[in-house]
Scaffold this active site. Structure first.
Site, mmCIF file in Angstrom:
data_model
loop_
_atom_site.group_PDB
_atom_site.id
_atom_site.type_symbol
_atom_site.label_atom_id
_atom_site.label_comp_id
_atom_site.label_asym_id
_atom_site.label_seq_id
_atom_site.Cartn_x
_atom_site.Cartn_y
_atom_site.Cartn_z
ATOM 1 N N THR A 242 -84.384 8.407 -85.863
ATOM 2 C CA THR A 242 -84.482 9.744 -85.274
ATOM 3 C C THR A 242 -84.606 10.865 -86.311
ATOM 4 O OG1 THR A 242 -83.193 8.996 -83.376
ATOM 5 C CG2 THR A 242 -83.264 11.359 -83.753
ATOM 6 N N ASP B 9 -87.916 1.691 -86.178
ATOM 7 C CA ASP B 9 -86.838 2.053 -85.264
ATOM 8 C C ASP B 9 -85.693 1.079 -85.525
ATOM 9 O OD1 ASP B 9 -85.213 1.922 -82.785
ATOM 10 O OD2 ASP B 9 -86.668 3.426 -82.138
ATOM 11 N N SER B 10 -84.461 1.584 -85.606
ATOM 12 C CA SER B 10 -83.403 0.689 -86.079
ATOM 13 C C SER B 10 -83.134 -0.463 -85.119
ATOM 14 C CB SER B 10 -82.132 1.467 -86.393
ATOM 15 O OG SER B 10 -81.367 1.704 -85.256
ATOM 16 N N THR C 1 -79.669 5.269 -85.940
ATOM 17 C CA THR C 1 -78.227 5.084 -85.737
ATOM 18 C C THR C 1 -77.887 3.774 -85.031
ATOM 19 O OG1 THR C 1 -78.374 6.297 -83.659
ATOM 20 C CG2 THR C 1 -77.775 7.553 -85.608
ATOM 21 N N ASP C 2 -78.832 3.223 -84.261
ATOM 22 C CA ASP C 2 -78.481 2.119 -83.371
ATOM 23 C C ASP C 2 -77.926 0.894 -84.092
ATOM 24 O OD1 ASP C 2 -78.882 3.373 -81.008
ATOM 25 O OD2 ASP C 2 -80.841 2.505 -80.590
ATOM 26 N N GLN D 293 -62.891 -7.994 -78.340
ATOM 27 C CA GLN D 293 -63.639 -6.978 -77.588
ATOM 28 C C GLN D 293 -62.973 -5.607 -77.679
ATOM 29 O OE1 GLN D 293 -64.403 -8.376 -73.559
ATOM 30 N NE2 GLN D 293 -65.093 -10.366 -74.294
#
Lengths: 354, 354, 354, 354
Positions: free
Chosen positions: A19, A66-67, A98-99, A280
């Protein structure tokens, strides 16, 4: 033991995509990456003309990635660029979507052995090209950290915090404060000045810097849900799997009564598959000795991931399996803290029954 | 529209197992469940003699179940108990282990249609039998909520907060403040008094209460990691899978360039598999229209899980697939808010470019 | 360096009053303190029969004091009780109303010199006598800390956190999580076990324990507001004032252009009044060298309170002025860290311009 | 009911002084305000050339005022500028030092009656002129809010949050996240987009906009500390005091046994002094009916400040006393919510005893 250097500094800047460097399409109005756009923008950025900014060399991935599309080969490209330029620069900044930034930061932490210079990953939620953005401050601050601070770690800088790369997670898909290192304090914080938390930062390595490029891809993550299918689980454990990260419940629990599940783990471990138990839960640590449901995993041959993130457990295991060492050594090193990736219990625990 | 009732109230209390009711083995010192132990403890509890406490009937699972061992059949047992006793009690308290409490709460939210009475799940990090514990307050407060408040929802009460069940997650494996509903405010908070957030609580249902017991088990969760194996993914998508929860990156992104991955989803969707996209981020929502990497999922036929938790997306999908309705209806209902399980955008978003 | 002791422990318990021990009037329904009520309640409390609980002696203030009514003489009573019983007990618990608990804890921190045993203040937002309450856990946990841990400090235990007394503030008048020590990490945290933060706890003192009972009362706090009246300020500074805590803006700023205000401070300082600058901000520290508006206070003879709370600055100054030492010594000690009451800058600050 | 306008917008920008516009002295290295510096900086700012930015007119205070030096006359200058330009602009941005920004925002909230356009106060912790700063984003975002959003309130924008002015406090003297509105949700939040919380924003006024310029200065704040001197307190209450903000303990408590203190309040109230009770706690509300120590204040004639901040209670009282209305009307309006400055209890409280 100062972490601050007073020369101008010289950094190597890698733009992988994401981004931060996107441009608005003047007709469609949508955002998309555009080659060379960030280079031009940085050149006209007033801050870059300051004598207080590090000098930089910018290397741009063509095309930008794109990550979500990042793969092991891209980690190797970044690591190789750092290796090639290691002795010519004071530090490195990697602009990244960021992903999967936390995955790349974790992977680089292990791939870069005896790292003695800062490698700062950064990005933004809003592109540099927008009127209001978080890109500019994230990027400039990362450059200053990379050029002027002796922090021998792979880090993520995002929204006022410098985090250890192999402790970080993207916890918010919307907020500008998108990253956290839930079980580790920040390495530094930006406020009226920058406060560096010198107690947390790793020491300078003693050995020579080297890069590991071979990551084993036969590692999977299984997220447990109640009533999951034993067949599906057995399928995942089948050849060619070599490492499994179990995203289990609470402090490392899994269904102890599901005989087929425990049997599948036992036989996979016997075949040489490394099974690592993570949680988790965002915060807290795995402790396989606490409950019967954790102990059954231990008995089946699984090992503890302590408070490692899933991002880190998965990349560390892929890296260890790629080192060409024995399975026993992989297990041993998996439970050793190599890059500050889990918490060696420092605080005293008081058993409240006596 | 008062939510507080002033009679004493009468509740049905189900002890399924979990840390709350465990007893310390006097020789080994370890904790283990013991039949009848909690019943006896509650009987001698001074609070139970108060006229301000709801009357209760206690039903105990024999043997008690560690929540990591909970399966669909156990959800059905709980739901059936509530159905059988629905018209004889003011509310229900389910004592449950913390590890899968959010899954059970989500599942019950959907299984109990037109629920008009409170169903409060609770548990503790420290057993009731310990000197210092969080069990006593969690249990007594849950009983008061169940007996005296008109909250027609399945909830979790833990450490001062009443949370919507299908919004809750266990976020900390160690802290007494173990649960959060990251994208939804608490329904009520315990401080000097109890503050009930009447704006958030669902309205009383108009239809007749009924219980759905058929949950489809052919639902899996896949947690994406960079460089995952296409073959392993295809394996998961193979028969008899009917529903897939994709734990994707950020606001719902997945590798758009991995042709085999996208092809696998496309063909699975064609075969009738429902693919729902959720996020690895704790906070924020899925928006498949924002980036190319999300849009490719949409084009492949996946649908958005918005800000549903993985716990909720998985149990909702299993429940919908068990209803015997068409796949198109499943898709339609999956994207509809049925129990307050996702956020219908209320706040105004300002596009910052104009 | 273990902080946990394994004997049963013996503690001295002082009930001064406050919400914790109040009883509901059966007719009016209101809460009020009642002599002997808490004693009786503790005697029938099942936990007290456990061999894991410290033995205790309970001393009750007659009549119990609402903490808003606490004065210096009451601090002296508490300190004297601790002095008298110091060598006969392992630790001390002081049950106290929440409203001024942080003031009493700060005062005791200074009055008890070379303290080598835990003094734990606690209380609650809901009385012990209510069905749902925070009193029971707060009290029992405090007793266990006092009887079984070698923490040589005056502390506040409240809602899962053990805080340093002279760093604590009541920050919430409603929540059960009412206290914070904004600029200092907790000494211990209650979760599944108790985690003691051994890095933060003070070392055992080398000198002999002694109690200071003489607190100078001629100390006032002035909270600045824009446009305050110079005459009113001069009035406060007039005889017999000996110490002034200025609750100033931000990092220690006050109107530099208000000549009468600065003159009033200058002349008060010349007369021997000690003027200490603290901040209205909850977090952060006073730095009088940063802005002209702070520097004018420094030039007028005021000294910095660093990140001391107002509660601590006021009680420390009253204590120092009661020691019978010179005004120069008072100033010197005011800027020295005596009980962990302010932060000695440990972290490195990076001047972002270089 | 859209809050977003799609024209470019036109704003009036008032630079009163503060860190945001300071310049580094090239020789001394210290920061200082410099006339015309900010004007020049804004003119060369690339963002200002965008067609998406509102047009602006900049008015600069000469000389700029450090916010610690702000007085009532400066509030009047700001209010007059807004009045003069009210019908020619879409909104107003006031650049202000952070130290007293919450006071000015509160004062303006009351001085500007029937405000129908946004008045956004902003500033920064690091000057605009520094390489890394929070000034640029704070200023540009404030300008966009002022020019493009129909928010008829006096607000503070700081670090990603738009807060109601009369609810805001500076809570951190160091962090870039320096402001909070502890008892009120933010009006808007900046993330990937701007989310506007339309439920919280006040409605457009029905009456005609007007400005009140007469603020009564005879208002003082007294911060209670245990054992404060009765004489000093009586001195503060003496002529010409007309209003007193009592910064009391917890939910509005003060020493009930201090007869002279209560007498002093009683006789001051009889003389016409308005005494308003606020709390030293950051969060929570004043409830004078809860404890005897609060009730004694009520009996003495004091009134409740509910959850008003000290900043707001002081400025509201000064404004009401300057309106030329009767003392009874002042009291009445003090306990009425005029600008969203306190919480009208919306949530249901459950008395836990019944």
């Amino acid at each position: 033991s100062s972490v601050v250097k007073h020369s101008r500094g010289k950094i190597f800047l890698i733009y992988t995509g994401g981004t931060l460097g996107m441009k608005r399409d003047p007709i469609a109005g949508t955002l998309r990456p555009e080659p060379n756009y960030l280079v031009q923008q940085l050149e006209i950025l007033p801050e870059m003309k300051s004598n207080d900014m590090p000098e930089y060399t910018l290397f741009e991935f063509e095309p930008p990635i794109d990550s979500s599309d990042m793969e092991h080969d891209d980690w190797v490209r970044i690591a190789s660029l750092i290796e090639k330029n290691y002795y010519d620069y004071d530090g490195f900044v990697v602009i990244h979507g960021t992903d999967t930034m936390a995955y790349t930061a974790s992977a680089l932490s292990f791939m870069l052995e005896n790292l003695g210079k800062p490698v700062i990953l950064t990005g933004s939620q809003i592109p540099f090209a927008e009127l209001i953005n978080d890109a500019r401050r994230n990027l400039i601050t990362s450059m200053i950290f990379a050029g002027k601070c002796d922090i021998p770690e792979v880090c993520i800088f995002f929204n006022n915090q410098l985090l250890r790369g192999c402790r970080s997670r993207k916890v918010d898909s919307w907020s500008l404060d998108a990253f956290e290192s839930p079980n580790c304090p920040p390495l530094a914080t930006l406020g009226m000045e920058i406060n560096v938390n010198t107690d947390v930062i790793l020491n300078q390595p003693k050995g020579r810097f080297r890069v590991h490029e071979n990551i084993n891809k036969n590692v999977a993550v299984v997220h447990l849900v109640p009533g999951f299918s034993d067949e599906a689980f057995e399928n995942v454990l089948s050849e060619p799997l070599e490492g499994l990260i179990l995203s289990s419940y609470g402090s490392g629990n899994a269904p102890a009564k599901k005989k087929k599940f425990i049997d599948a783990i036992t036989s996979a471990v016997k075949r040489g598959v490394i099974v690592v138990v993570t949680s988790q839960c965002l915060r807290g640590t795995v402790n396989l000795k606490q409950y019967a449901t954790g102990k059954s995993l231990l008995d089946a041959g699984a090992i503890s991931g302590y408070d490692m993130t899933i991002e880190t457990a998965a990349t560390k295991l892929g890296w260890l399996l790629g080192l060409g060492i024995s399975k026993d050594q992989v297990k041993l090193l998996m439970e050793q803290d190599l890059r500050g990736e889990f918490t060696k219990s420092k605080t005293k625990k008081l058993n409240i029954m006596l």
